[in-house]
Design a protein around this motif. Structure first.
Motif, PDB file in Angstrom:
ATOM      1  N   ALA A  20       0.467  -1.517  -0.010  1.00  0.00           N
ATOM      2  CA  ALA A  20       0.410   0.560   0.401  1.00  0.00           C
ATOM      3  C   ALA A  20       1.203   1.393  -0.126  1.00  0.00           C
ATOM      4  O   ALA A  20       0.746   2.180  -0.501  1.00  0.00           O
ATOM      5  CB  ALA A  20      -0.629  -0.038   0.995  1.00  0.00           C
ATOM      6  N   GLY A  25       2.017   5.208  -2.699  1.00  0.00           N
ATOM      7  CA  GLY A  25       0.616   4.357  -3.231  1.00  0.00           C
ATOM      8  C   GLY A  25       0.686   3.853  -4.723  1.00  0.00           C
ATOM      9  O   GLY A  25      -0.661   3.679  -5.160  1.00  0.00           O
ATOM     10  N   ARG A  26       1.266   4.249  -5.234  1.00  0.00           N
ATOM     11  CA  ARG A  26       1.451   3.967  -6.576  1.00  0.00           C
ATOM     12  C   ARG A  26       1.027   2.564  -6.934  1.00  0.00           C
ATOM     13  O   ARG A  26       0.303   1.912  -8.098  1.00  0.00           O
ATOM     14  CB  ARG A  26       2.230   4.585  -7.782  1.00  0.00           C
ATOM     15  CG  ARG A  26       2.147   5.039  -9.105  1.00  0.00           C
ATOM     16  CD  ARG A  26       2.936   5.590  -9.949  1.00  0.00           C
ATOM     17  NE  ARG A  26       4.550   4.456 -10.279  1.00  0.00           N
ATOM     18  CZ  ARG A  26       5.368   5.279  -9.423  1.00  0.00           C
ATOM     19  NH1 ARG A  26       5.811   5.414  -9.557  1.00  0.00           N
ATOM     20  NH2 ARG A  26       6.811   4.437 -10.169  1.00  0.00           N
ATOM     21  N   THR A  27       2.185   1.892  -6.493  1.00  0.00           N
ATOM     22  CA  THR A  27       1.711  -0.072  -6.546  1.00  0.00           C
ATOM     23  C   THR A  27       0.988  -0.524  -6.233  1.00  0.00           C
ATOM     24  O   THR A  27       0.426  -0.853  -7.164  1.00  0.00           O
ATOM     25  CB  THR A  27       2.641  -0.485  -5.873  1.00  0.00           C
ATOM     26  OG1 THR A  27       4.327   0.096  -6.570  1.00  0.00           O
ATOM     27  CG2 THR A  27       3.664  -1.649  -6.066  1.00  0.00           C
ATOM     28  N   ASP A  28       0.228   0.520  -5.103  1.00  0.00           N
ATOM     29  CA  ASP A  28      -1.054  -0.359  -5.097  1.00  0.00           C
ATOM     30  C   ASP A  28      -2.356   0.335  -5.886  1.00  0.00           C
ATOM     31  O   ASP A  28      -2.865  -0.737  -6.329  1.00  0.00           O
ATOM     32  CB  ASP A  28      -1.229   0.024  -3.249  1.00  0.00           C
ATOM     33  CG  ASP A  28      -2.709  -0.200  -2.922  1.00  0.00           C
ATOM     34  OD1 ASP A  28      -3.688  -1.633  -2.981  1.00  0.00           O
ATOM     35  OD2 ASP A  28      -3.516   0.425  -2.488  1.00  0.00           O
ATOM     36  N   GLU A  29      -2.259   1.273  -6.162  1.00  0.00           N
ATOM     37  CA  GLU A  29      -3.247   2.025  -7.311  1.00  0.00           C
ATOM     38  C   GLU A  29      -2.995   0.112  -8.801  1.00  0.00           C
ATOM     39  O   GLU A  29      -3.986   0.739  -9.527  1.00  0.00           O
ATOM     40  CB  GLU A  29      -2.753   3.248  -7.358  1.00  0.00           C
ATOM     41  CG  GLU A  29      -3.936   4.378  -6.927  1.00  0.00           C
ATOM     42  CD  GLU A  29      -3.214   5.280  -7.732  1.00  0.00           C
ATOM     43  OE1 GLU A  29      -3.321   5.453  -8.441  1.00  0.00           O
ATOM     44  OE2 GLU A  29      -3.115   6.284  -6.401  1.00  0.00           O
ATOM     45  N   GLU A  30      -2.187   0.921  -8.450  1.00  0.00           N
ATOM     46  CA  GLU A  30      -1.655   0.013 -10.500  1.00  0.00           C
ATOM     47  C   GLU A  30      -2.220  -1.751 -10.246  1.00  0.00           C
ATOM     48  O   GLU A  30      -2.712  -2.171 -11.318  1.00  0.00           O
ATOM     49  CB  GLU A  30      -0.686   0.184 -10.886  1.00  0.00           C
ATOM     50  CG  GLU A  30       0.169   1.482 -11.316  1.00  0.00           C
ATOM     51  CD  GLU A  30       1.799   1.418 -11.104  1.00  0.00           C
ATOM     52  OE1 GLU A  30       2.218  -0.004 -10.718  1.00  0.00           O
ATOM     53  OE2 GLU A  30       2.492   2.216 -11.813  1.00  0.00           O
ATOM     54  N   SER A  32      -4.402  -2.504  -8.043  1.00  0.00           N
ATOM     55  CA  SER A  32      -5.828  -2.453  -7.505  1.00  0.00           C
ATOM     56  C   SER A  32      -6.310  -2.246  -9.740  1.00  0.00           C
ATOM     57  O   SER A  32      -7.565  -3.562  -9.073  1.00  0.00           O
ATOM     58  CB  SER A  32      -5.991  -1.458  -6.449  1.00  0.00           C
ATOM     59  OG  SER A  32      -5.689  -1.565  -5.928  1.00  0.00           O
ATOM     60  N   THR A  33      -6.286  -1.182  -9.707  1.00  0.00           N
ATOM     61  CA  THR A  33      -6.777  -1.229 -11.269  1.00  0.00           C
ATOM     62  C   THR A  33      -6.418  -2.953 -12.129  1.00  0.00           C
ATOM     63  O   THR A  33      -7.211  -3.318 -12.180  1.00  0.00           O
ATOM     64  CB  THR A  33      -6.147  -0.762 -12.263  1.00  0.00           C
ATOM     65  OG1 THR A  33      -6.122   0.522 -11.284  1.00  0.00           O
ATOM     66  CG2 THR A  33      -6.435  -0.218 -13.841  1.00  0.00           C
ATOM     67  N   HIS A  36      -8.768  -5.291 -10.606  1.00  0.00           N
ATOM     68  CA  HIS A  36     -10.195  -5.536 -11.098  1.00  0.00           C
ATOM     69  C   HIS A  36     -10.521  -5.771 -12.673  1.00  0.00           C
ATOM     70  O   HIS A  36     -11.379  -5.890 -13.096  1.00  0.00           O
ATOM     71  CB  HIS A  36     -10.043  -3.893 -10.908  1.00  0.00           C
ATOM     72  CG  HIS A  36     -11.470  -3.201 -11.291  1.00  0.00           C
ATOM     73  ND1 HIS A  36     -13.394  -3.517 -10.555  1.00  0.00           N
ATOM     74  CD2 HIS A  36     -12.555  -2.185 -12.669  1.00  0.00           C
ATOM     75  CE1 HIS A  36     -13.737  -3.205 -11.225  1.00  0.00           C
ATOM     76  NE2 HIS A  36     -13.379  -2.345 -12.535  1.00  0.00           N
TER      77      HIS A  36
END
Length: 121
Positions: A20, A25-30, A32-33, A36
């Protein structure tokens, strides 16, 4: 009785917290994308998929014990794809794929003349 030093259990790194916070936080965003998108592909195609997350930890530079550890995170998504449409072919005498059965006798077709007169029965 001898007193033995009590050993404190080593604190463990929380992988979820690490992912996270990695790269602000960029790793968490990538991740999560990608997750999804994988879920959507599995639901759409009704097939299984896979998301692999790899944490790469390198030793400190020049073997210096107090030097920082380079840590990277990589991911790979194997999302299901639609089943490709297939078509049937026959092999001719040379072994080449052809649409018409080479063993089947060909029938020539003629176009019937158009008429607008009908016979009463």
């Amino acid at each position: 009785m001898t007193d033995q030093p009590t050993q404190q259990p080593a604190e463990r790194a929380d992988i979820a917290a690490f992912l996270a916070s990695h790269l602000n936080g960029r790793t968490d965003e990538e991740l999560s994308t990608e997750f999804h998108q994988l879920l959507d592909a599995v639901r759409t195609h009704g097939k299984k998929g896979e998301l692999r997350i790899t944490v790469i930890v390198e030793p400190p530079a020049n073997g210096v014990e107090s030097a920082p550890l380079p840590i990277g995170v990589e991911s790979a998504v194997k999302a299901p794809k639609p089943t490709p449409v297939k078509s049937l072919y026959f092999l001719d005498e040379e072994g080449l794929p052809v649409r018409e059965d080479p063993r089947q006798m060909a029938i020539e077709f003629r176009t019937a003349h158009a008429t607008d007169t009908f016979k009463d029965a």
